[in-house]
Design a protein around this motif. Structure first.
Motif, PDB file in Angstrom:
ATOM      1  N   SER A 276       0.812  -1.220   0.000  1.00 59.16           N
ATOM      2  CA  SER A 276       0.000   0.000   0.000  1.00 59.16           C
ATOM      3  C   SER A 276       0.842   1.264   0.000  1.00 59.16           C
ATOM      4  O   SER A 276       0.353   2.336  -0.360  1.00 59.16           O
ATOM      5  N   GLY A 277       2.105   1.140   0.397  1.00 63.62           N
ATOM      6  CA  GLY A 277       2.952   2.305   0.540  1.00 63.62           C
ATOM      7  C   GLY A 277       3.087   2.655   2.007  1.00 63.62           C
ATOM      8  O   GLY A 277       2.138   2.483   2.794  1.00 63.62           O
ATOM      9  N   PRO A 278       4.244   3.143   2.440  1.00 64.06           N
ATOM     10  CA  PRO A 278       4.475   3.379   3.871  1.00 64.06           C
ATOM     11  C   PRO A 278       3.555   4.426   4.485  1.00 64.06           C
ATOM     12  O   PRO A 278       3.138   4.287   5.639  1.00 64.06           O
ATOM     13  N   TYR A 279       3.218   5.463   3.740  1.00 68.45           N
ATOM     14  CA  TYR A 279       2.377   6.516   4.302  1.00 68.45           C
ATOM     15  C   TYR A 279       0.937   6.046   4.458  1.00 68.45           C
ATOM     16  O   TYR A 279       0.270   6.360   5.447  1.00 68.45           O
ATOM     17  N   VAL A 280       0.457   5.283   3.482  1.00 70.77           N
ATOM     18  CA  VAL A 280      -0.888   4.714   3.587  1.00 70.77           C
ATOM     19  C   VAL A 280      -0.955   3.751   4.767  1.00 70.77           C
ATOM     20  O   VAL A 280      -1.920   3.752   5.541  1.00 70.77           O
ATOM     21  N   ALA A 281       0.088   2.920   4.919  1.00 70.94           N
ATOM     22  CA  ALA A 281       0.122   1.960   6.029  1.00 70.94           C
ATOM     23  C   ALA A 281       0.080   2.688   7.370  1.00 70.94           C
ATOM     24  O   ALA A 281      -0.613   2.257   8.299  1.00 70.94           O
ATOM     25  N   ALA A 282       0.807   3.794   7.461  1.00 65.53           N
ATOM     26  CA  ALA A 282       0.816   4.548   8.716  1.00 65.53           C
ATOM     27  C   ALA A 282      -0.541   5.197   8.979  1.00 65.53           C
ATOM     28  O   ALA A 282      -1.037   5.183  10.114  1.00 65.53           O
ATOM     29  N   LEU A 283      -1.161   5.748   7.944  1.00 66.66           N
ATOM     30  CA  LEU A 283      -2.474   6.373   8.121  1.00 66.66           C
ATOM     31  C   LEU A 283      -3.537   5.336   8.455  1.00 66.66           C
ATOM     32  O   LEU A 283      -4.452   5.595   9.246  1.00 66.66           O
ATOM     33  N   ASP A 284      -3.438   4.143   7.850  1.00 63.66           N
ATOM     34  CA  ASP A 284      -4.370   3.062   8.199  1.00 63.66           C
ATOM     35  C   ASP A 284      -4.198   2.661   9.655  1.00 63.66           C
ATOM     36  O   ASP A 284      -5.177   2.355  10.349  1.00 63.66           O
ATOM     37  N   ARG A 285      -2.977   2.672  10.132  1.00 59.54           N
ATOM     38  CA  ARG A 285      -2.708   2.341  11.536  1.00 59.54           C
ATOM     39  C   ARG A 285      -3.396   3.341  12.464  1.00 59.54           C
ATOM     40  O   ARG A 285      -3.853   2.996  13.558  1.00 59.54           O
ATOM     41  N   LEU A 286      -3.500   4.592  11.997  1.00 61.34           N
ATOM     42  CA  LEU A 286      -4.160   5.626  12.791  1.00 61.34           C
ATOM     43  C   LEU A 286      -5.678   5.563  12.661  1.00 61.34           C
ATOM     44  O   LEU A 286      -6.384   6.318  13.346  1.00 61.34           O
ATOM     45  N   GLY A 287      -6.168   4.680  11.786  1.00 59.86           N
ATOM     46  CA  GLY A 287      -7.612   4.529  11.622  1.00 59.86           C
ATOM     47  C   GLY A 287      -8.266   5.673  10.876  1.00 59.86           C
ATOM     48  O   GLY A 287      -9.456   5.943  11.082  1.00 59.86           O
ATOM     49  N   ILE A 288      -7.505   6.335  10.016  1.00 62.22           N
ATOM     50  CA  ILE A 288      -8.075   7.444   9.248  1.00 62.22           C
ATOM     51  C   ILE A 288      -8.795   6.881   8.030  1.00 62.22           C
ATOM     52  O   ILE A 288      -8.190   6.218   7.186  1.00 62.22           O
ATOM     53  N   PRO A 289     -10.096   7.108   7.903  1.00 58.78           N
ATOM     54  CA  PRO A 289     -10.848   6.544   6.778  1.00 58.78           C
ATOM     55  C   PRO A 289     -10.404   7.153   5.447  1.00 58.78           C
ATOM     56  O   PRO A 289     -10.074   8.335   5.373  1.00 58.78           O
ATOM     57  N   GLY A 290     -10.401   6.305   4.431  1.00 66.13           N
ATOM     58  CA  GLY A 290     -10.038   6.778   3.097  1.00 66.13           C
ATOM     59  C   GLY A 290      -8.580   7.152   2.960  1.00 66.13           C
ATOM     60  O   GLY A 290      -8.211   7.939   2.083  1.00 66.13           O
ATOM     61  N   ALA A 291      -7.711   6.564   3.812  1.00 70.45           N
ATOM     62  CA  ALA A 291      -6.295   6.936   3.795  1.00 70.45           C
ATOM     63  C   ALA A 291      -5.646   6.614   2.453  1.00 70.45           C
ATOM     64  O   ALA A 291      -4.845   7.391   1.934  1.00 70.45           O
ATOM     65  N   GLY A 292      -6.023   5.453   1.882  1.00 71.85           N
ATOM     66  CA  GLY A 292      -5.437   5.053   0.612  1.00 71.85           C
ATOM     67  C   GLY A 292      -5.720   6.051  -0.490  1.00 71.85           C
ATOM     68  O   GLY A 292      -4.827   6.463  -1.232  1.00 71.85           O
ATOM     69  N   GLN A 293      -6.983   6.454  -0.623  1.00 74.66           N
ATOM     70  CA  GLN A 293      -7.343   7.407  -1.677  1.00 74.66           C
ATOM     71  C   GLN A 293      -6.755   8.782  -1.405  1.00 74.66           C
ATOM     72  O   GLN A 293      -6.367   9.500  -2.328  1.00 74.66           O
ATOM     73  N   LEU A 294      -6.674   9.140  -0.131  1.00 74.36           N
ATOM     74  CA  LEU A 294      -6.064  10.424   0.221  1.00 74.36           C
ATOM     75  C   LEU A 294      -4.611  10.471  -0.228  1.00 74.36           C
ATOM     76  O   LEU A 294      -4.159  11.455  -0.829  1.00 74.36           O
ATOM     77  N   MET A 295      -3.868   9.399   0.038  1.00 69.22           N
ATOM     78  CA  MET A 295      -2.472   9.369  -0.370  1.00 69.22           C
ATOM     79  C   MET A 295      -2.326   9.254  -1.875  1.00 69.22           C
ATOM     80  O   MET A 295      -1.358   9.749  -2.464  1.00 69.22           O
ATOM     81  N   ASN A 296      -3.271   8.602  -2.540  1.00 69.89           N
ATOM     82  CA  ASN A 296      -3.228   8.554  -4.000  1.00 69.89           C
ATOM     83  C   ASN A 296      -3.320   9.952  -4.602  1.00 69.89           C
ATOM     84  O   ASN A 296      -2.671  10.260  -5.601  1.00 69.89           O
ATOM     85  N   VAL A 297      -4.151  10.790  -3.988  1.00 71.28           N
ATOM     86  CA  VAL A 297      -4.256  12.177  -4.455  1.00 71.28           C
ATOM     87  C   VAL A 297      -2.922  12.893  -4.276  1.00 71.28           C
ATOM     88  O   VAL A 297      -2.442  13.607  -5.169  1.00 71.28           O
ATOM     89  N   VAL A 298      -2.293  12.688  -3.108  1.00 67.68           N
ATOM     90  CA  VAL A 298      -1.007  13.334  -2.833  1.00 67.68           C
ATOM     91  C   VAL A 298       0.068  12.833  -3.791  1.00 67.68           C
ATOM     92  O   VAL A 298       0.866  13.616  -4.332  1.00 67.68           O
ATOM     93  N   VAL A 299       0.097  11.515  -4.032  1.00 65.96           N
ATOM     94  CA  VAL A 299       1.085  10.952  -4.953  1.00 65.96           C
ATOM     95  C   VAL A 299       0.853  11.478  -6.364  1.00 65.96           C
ATOM     96  O   VAL A 299       1.804  11.788  -7.094  1.00 65.96           O
ATOM     97  N   LEU A 300      -0.427  11.581  -6.773  1.00 68.16           N
ATOM     98  CA  LEU A 300      -0.735  12.128  -8.097  1.00 68.16           C
ATOM     99  C   LEU A 300      -0.203  13.550  -8.222  1.00 68.16           C
ATOM    100  O   LEU A 300       0.407  13.911  -9.235  1.00 68.16           O
ATOM    101  N   VAL A 301      -0.422  14.357  -7.196  1.00 68.86           N
ATOM    102  CA  VAL A 301       0.092  15.729  -7.202  1.00 68.86           C
ATOM    103  C   VAL A 301       1.616  15.723  -7.300  1.00 68.86           C
ATOM    104  O   VAL A 301       2.210  16.508  -8.044  1.00 68.86           O
ATOM    105  N   ALA A 302       2.266  14.818  -6.550  1.00 71.25           N
ATOM    106  CA  ALA A 302       3.725  14.733  -6.581  1.00 71.25           C
ATOM    107  C   ALA A 302       4.231  14.360  -7.966  1.00 71.25           C
ATOM    108  O   ALA A 302       5.222  14.916  -8.463  1.00 71.25           O
ATOM    109  N   LEU A 303       3.552  13.429  -8.620  1.00 72.37           N
ATOM    110  CA  LEU A 303       3.950  13.005  -9.963  1.00 72.37           C
ATOM    111  C   LEU A 303       3.753  14.121 -10.984  1.00 72.37           C
ATOM    112  O   LEU A 303       4.621  14.368 -11.830  1.00 72.37           O
ATOM    113  N   LEU A 304       2.614  14.798 -10.919  1.00 70.16           N
ATOM    114  CA  LEU A 304       2.350  15.890 -11.867  1.00 70.16           C
ATOM    115  C   LEU A 304       3.317  17.049 -11.636  1.00 70.16           C
ATOM    116  O   LEU A 304       3.783  17.684 -12.595  1.00 70.16           O
TER     117      LEU A 304
END
Length: 465
Positions: A276-304
């Motif tokens: 899932s990626g280290p940041y997603v794994a950490a956010l999932d550990r914190l129980g933040i809903p939608g962590a995967g999609q949130l990080m996908n948005v951040v990664v997309l921004v980083a790539l663009l």
């Protein structure tokens, strides 16, 4: 090292007077901030954590110290001689035209290939949200958008990077705050893991640390763009000085700090770190809903953001190279303060890399990826050698230009060179990186031979030193 006889005041170059100066200090500051936060940090660090375990923090610290020294050296030269050619122009001034030619065109190939890779990565994220849409169409759309951005006035590039960087900085800052609150037991609904995940700092021994170190070295790529952009800022000398002087806390906070938070929150051998990626794994550990999609948005921004910055950097490097030496002279034409044909050429090469990933993924494309694998280390070596030579000339002939000074010169420069040589040795030891080292070495040798032949021909014609 002997001091070259050539003066620091080489014949004037036209590039600084031809390119516009539309970047403001806020643009340059955010380019410097955003340059250290890329997809390599958000996603690529997972493999390093899986190999090194908690010692990934040590790996990022060691490679971060090396990068700080490189940026200080580059900042010293760029503040003294702002140029869109950056380290390529410095290498030509310090070592010879062949050196500027070699490192410049190698870096151009690296940036253009990276544009293609980032486009592919961004397209994969979007097609995950919109299944059934073709990846190539998204890559083409991204290429058109950022090619258009770079064809317009440079302030447009600056504005895009300003907001991209602001989003990335905001995201990782929020991550760090949440992580620290969770580790201290302050965040509601979470229990502090304490030091339970840090009991075995070297779970895979020295080999794991080596793999993590190699992964961390290449995650720092992108910092060089700020010295290229500085030549088109309102105050190039001040811009470089500010960016370089803040490099230390940026690296410590964003890279080393986030690695420490991740390995403290998540067990290093968790499969989620890689899958899932280290940041997603950490956010999932914190129980933040939608962590995967949130990080996908951040990664997309980083790539663009990286696509935008790399098209910019490639076009300016190509423009500067042609201004100073051989190459298609059309690339040096400037319209409206922008080298538009250089922008187009860099974008076309990037899109060609995308097509190769579809047409010839197992031979031509993989060969291209291996060829650029160690280019950033080659760039760093040229930076260090150039700084060793130029510093002595500046001290003798133009000490007032030493606005930024390398620490403990020349000892730290030599230590940095020894560190780079050590990384090369480690790459030669690892089967996964050995082929990259040899492929990059082959490309650099070919470019150096061509550059040296051109330098000799220019000397015989009486147009060079």
């Amino acid at each position: 090292m002997p001091v070259p006889s050539t003066s620091v005041e080489t014949p004037p170059q036209r590039e600084e007077s031809s390119l516009s100066h539309g970047l403001k200090q806020r643009h340059l500051s955010m380019i410097a901030l955003g340059g250290v936060i890329g997809a390599g940090l958000f996603v690529g660090s997972g493999a390093g954590i899986a190999a090194a375990g908690p010692s990934i923090v040590l790996a990022y610290t060691l490679s971060g110290l090396l990068v700080m020294l490189v940026m200080r050296m580059l900042g010293e030269m760029s503040a003294a001689h702002p140029s869109s050619g950056s380290f390529s122009a410095h290498a030509e001034r310090a070592i010879g035209p062949w050196a500027g030619f070699t490192v410049g065109w190698a870096f151009w190939v690296l940036l253009c290939t990276a544009v293609g890779l980032e486009g592919i990565g961004a397209a994969k994220i979007v097609t995950g949200w919109l299944p059934g849409t073709p990846e190539w169409a998204w890559v083409a759309l991204f290429m058109v958008v950022f090619c258009g951005t770079n064809l317009a006035a440079v302030k447009n590039f600056g504005e895009f990077e300003f907001w991209f960087a602001a989003l990335k900085v905001g995201a990782i800052s929020l991550f760090l705050v949440l992580g620290v609150l969770a580790l201290t037991g302050v965040l509601p609904g979470t229990d502090s893991p304490g030091a339970s995940n840090l009991t075995d700092l070297f779970p895979n021994g020295g080999e794991g640390l080596v793999i993590g170190l190699l992964a961390s070295v290449f995650a720092y790529g992108g910092l060089e763009t700020v010295t290229i952009a500085a030549a088109e800022s309102e105050n190039p000398v001040k811009g470089v000085a500010v960016a370089v002087r803040t490099a230390m806390w940026r690296i410590a906070l964003f890279y080393i700090g986030s690695m420490a938070v991740i390995v403290a929150l998540v067990p290093w051998d968790s499969t989620a770190v890689v899958e899932s990626g280290p940041y997603v794994a950490a956010l999932d550990r914190l129980g933040i809903p939608g962590a995967g999609q949130l990080m996908n948005v951040v990664v997309l921004v980083a790539l663009l953001s990286a696509m935008n910055a790399n098209i910019y950097g490639a076009s300016r490097i190509a423009y500067s190279l042609v201004e100073r030496g051989p190459g298609p002279k059309a690339l040096s034409r400037v319209s409206g303060g922008v080298p538009r044909l250089a922008v187009l050429a860099s974008s076309v090469f990037g899109f060609l890399c995308v097509l190769l990933s579809y047409w010839r993924p197992d031979d031509v494309f993989s060969w291209l990826l291996n060829m650029i694998g160690a280019v950033i280390l080659v760039v760093w070596i040229f930076i260090a050698v150039s700084q060793l030579r130029l510093r002595r000339i500046l001290e003798r002939e133009a000490p007032e230009k030493l606005v930024v000074r390398m620490w403990a010169f020349p000892w730290l420069t030599w230590i940095a060179l020894a560190g780079m040589a050590g990384v090369f040795v480690l790459m030669a030891r690892e089967p996964g990186t050995r082929v990259q080292l040899y492929s990059t070495g082959g490309m650099v040798l070919v470019l150096a031979a061509v550059g040296y032949a051109w330098q000799r021909a220019r000397k015989r014609a009486g147009t060079g030193d």
